[in-house]
Motif scaffolding. Structure first.
Motif, PDB file in Angstrom:
ATOM      1  N   GLU A  91      11.836   2.910  -0.283  1.00  0.00           N
ATOM      2  CA  GLU A  91      11.087   1.682   0.000  1.00  0.00           C
ATOM      3  C   GLU A  91       9.588   1.932  -0.042  1.00  0.00           C
ATOM      4  OE1 GLU A  91      12.025  -1.380   2.445  1.00  0.00           O
ATOM      5  OE2 GLU A  91      14.132  -0.882   2.716  1.00  0.00           O
ATOM      6  N   ILE A  92       9.140   3.022   0.581  1.00  0.00           N
ATOM      7  CA  ILE A  92       7.712   3.345   0.571  1.00  0.00           C
ATOM      8  C   ILE A  92       7.246   3.641  -0.850  1.00  0.00           C
ATOM      9  CG2 ILE A  92       5.979   5.035   1.303  1.00  0.00           C
ATOM     10  CD1 ILE A  92       7.531   5.270   3.967  1.00  0.00           C
ATOM     11  N   GLU A  93       8.006   4.454  -1.588  1.00  0.00           N
ATOM     12  CA  GLU A  93       7.630   4.786  -2.965  1.00  0.00           C
ATOM     13  C   GLU A  93       7.573   3.545  -3.841  1.00  0.00           C
ATOM     14  OE1 GLU A  93      10.453   7.864  -3.913  1.00  0.00           O
ATOM     15  OE2 GLU A  93       9.147   9.434  -3.091  1.00  0.00           O
ATOM     16  N   SER A  94       8.483   2.599  -3.630  1.00  0.00           N
ATOM     17  CA  SER A  94       8.486   1.357  -4.390  1.00  0.00           C
ATOM     18  C   SER A  94       7.215   0.550  -4.111  1.00  0.00           C
ATOM     19  CB  SER A  94       9.724   0.534  -4.039  1.00  0.00           C
ATOM     20  OG  SER A  94       9.688  -0.720  -4.666  1.00  0.00           O
ATOM     21  N   CYS A  95       6.826   0.464  -2.852  1.00  0.00           N
ATOM     22  CA  CYS A  95       5.591  -0.242  -2.489  1.00  0.00           C
ATOM     23  C   CYS A  95       4.371   0.432  -3.096  1.00  0.00           C
ATOM     24  CB  CYS A  95       5.448  -0.320  -0.974  1.00  0.00           C
ATOM     25  SG  CYS A  95       6.642  -1.410  -0.176  1.00  0.00           S
ATOM     26  N   LEU A  96       4.363   1.767  -3.099  1.00  0.00           N
ATOM     27  CA  LEU A  96       3.237   2.507  -3.678  1.00  0.00           C
ATOM     28  C   LEU A  96       3.145   2.252  -5.180  1.00  0.00           C
ATOM     29  CD1 LEU A  96       3.611   5.903  -1.777  1.00  0.00           C
ATOM     30  CD2 LEU A  96       1.839   4.168  -1.424  1.00  0.00           C
ATOM     31  N   LYS A  97       4.287   2.242  -5.879  1.00  0.00           N
ATOM     32  CA  LYS A  97       4.278   1.983  -7.331  1.00  0.00           C
ATOM     33  C   LYS A  97       3.780   0.583  -7.635  1.00  0.00           C
ATOM     34  CE  LYS A  97       7.991   5.157  -8.535  1.00  0.00           C
ATOM     35  NZ  LYS A  97       9.402   5.277  -8.886  1.00  0.00           N
ATOM     36  N   GLN A  98       4.216  -0.394  -6.821  1.00  0.00           N
ATOM     37  CA  GLN A  98       3.774  -1.768  -7.030  1.00  0.00           C
ATOM     38  C   GLN A  98       2.265  -1.880  -6.896  1.00  0.00           C
ATOM     39  OE1 GLN A  98       5.985  -4.133  -4.249  1.00  0.00           O
ATOM     40  NE2 GLN A  98       7.819  -4.178  -5.514  1.00  0.00           N
ATOM     41  N   SER A  99       1.707  -1.217  -5.877  1.00  0.00           N
ATOM     42  CA  SER A  99       0.256  -1.314  -5.667  1.00  0.00           C
ATOM     43  C   SER A  99      -0.507  -0.624  -6.795  1.00  0.00           C
ATOM     44  CB  SER A  99      -0.141  -0.744  -4.308  1.00  0.00           C
ATOM     45  OG  SER A  99       0.028   0.658  -4.275  1.00  0.00           O
ATOM     46  N   LYS A 100       0.030   0.472  -7.325  1.00  0.00           N
ATOM     47  CA  LYS A 100      -0.629   1.159  -8.437  1.00  0.00           C
ATOM     48  C   LYS A 100      -0.613   0.309  -9.706  1.00  0.00           C
ATOM     49  CE  LYS A 100       0.116   5.814  -6.735  1.00  0.00           C
ATOM     50  NZ  LYS A 100       0.875   7.058  -6.860  1.00  0.00           N
ATOM     51  N   SER A 101       0.477  -0.434  -9.918  1.00  0.00           N
ATOM     52  CA  SER A 101       0.565  -1.259 -11.119  1.00  0.00           C
ATOM     53  C   SER A 101      -0.360  -2.475 -11.036  1.00  0.00           C
ATOM     54  CB  SER A 101       2.006  -1.695 -11.371  1.00  0.00           C
ATOM     55  OG  SER A 101       2.426  -2.631 -10.387  1.00  0.00           O
ATOM     56  N   LEU A 102      -0.738  -2.861  -9.811  1.00  0.00           N
ATOM     57  CA  LEU A 102      -1.665  -3.990  -9.642  1.00  0.00           C
ATOM     58  C   LEU A 102      -3.110  -3.568  -9.802  1.00  0.00           C
ATOM     59  CD1 LEU A 102      -0.018  -5.734  -6.543  1.00  0.00           C
ATOM     60  CD2 LEU A 102       0.151  -6.413  -8.945  1.00  0.00           C
ATOM     61  N   SER A 103      -3.367  -2.276  -9.741  1.00  0.00           N
ATOM     62  CA  SER A 103      -4.750  -1.759  -9.833  1.00  0.00           C
ATOM     63  C   SER A 103      -5.295  -1.842 -11.229  1.00  0.00           C
ATOM     64  CB  SER A 103      -4.813  -0.308  -9.378  1.00  0.00           C
ATOM     65  OG  SER A 103      -4.332  -0.201  -8.072  1.00  0.00           O
TER      66      SER A 103
END
Length: 102
Positions: A90-102
């Protein structure tokens, strides 16, 4: 050990394995009621984790804090016996989502 303590112990293990910084604020007269059980920094992102057990749900104040964390761009999770095994994912998924929005 209480069921919630078991969940918290598993959360500590996952966070430690991820190399995350975390603290567990003590509920005192100087702290804010409803603060999540874990305040975490992982890969530069802030995360609040509220732990529950036995089908218990977060209080309205706990939910408000979690919502405020999300609105500020952080990760906010409620973890219990049913999803503690997926915490890292769950944490890794949230981190990937935030990186893709950058």
């Amino acid at each position: 050990m209480t069921p919630e303590s078991k969940v918290k112990s598993k959360v500590k293990k996952v966070l430690g394995d991820m190399g995350a910084y975390f603290t567990m604020p003590m509920g005192t007269g100087f702290s804010s009621s409803g603060t999540p059980d874990f305040l975490v920094c992982v890969e530069g992102r802030f995360c609040g984790i509220e732990c529950k057990a036995n089908g218990n749900k977060p209080t309205a104040l706990q939910l408000k804090h979690l919502d405020d964390i999300r609105k500020a761009g952080g990760i906010a999770l409620v973890i219990d016996e049913t999803n503690v095994g997926n915490l890292r994912m769950e944490i890794e998924s949230c981190l990937k989502q935030s990186k893709s929005l950058s």
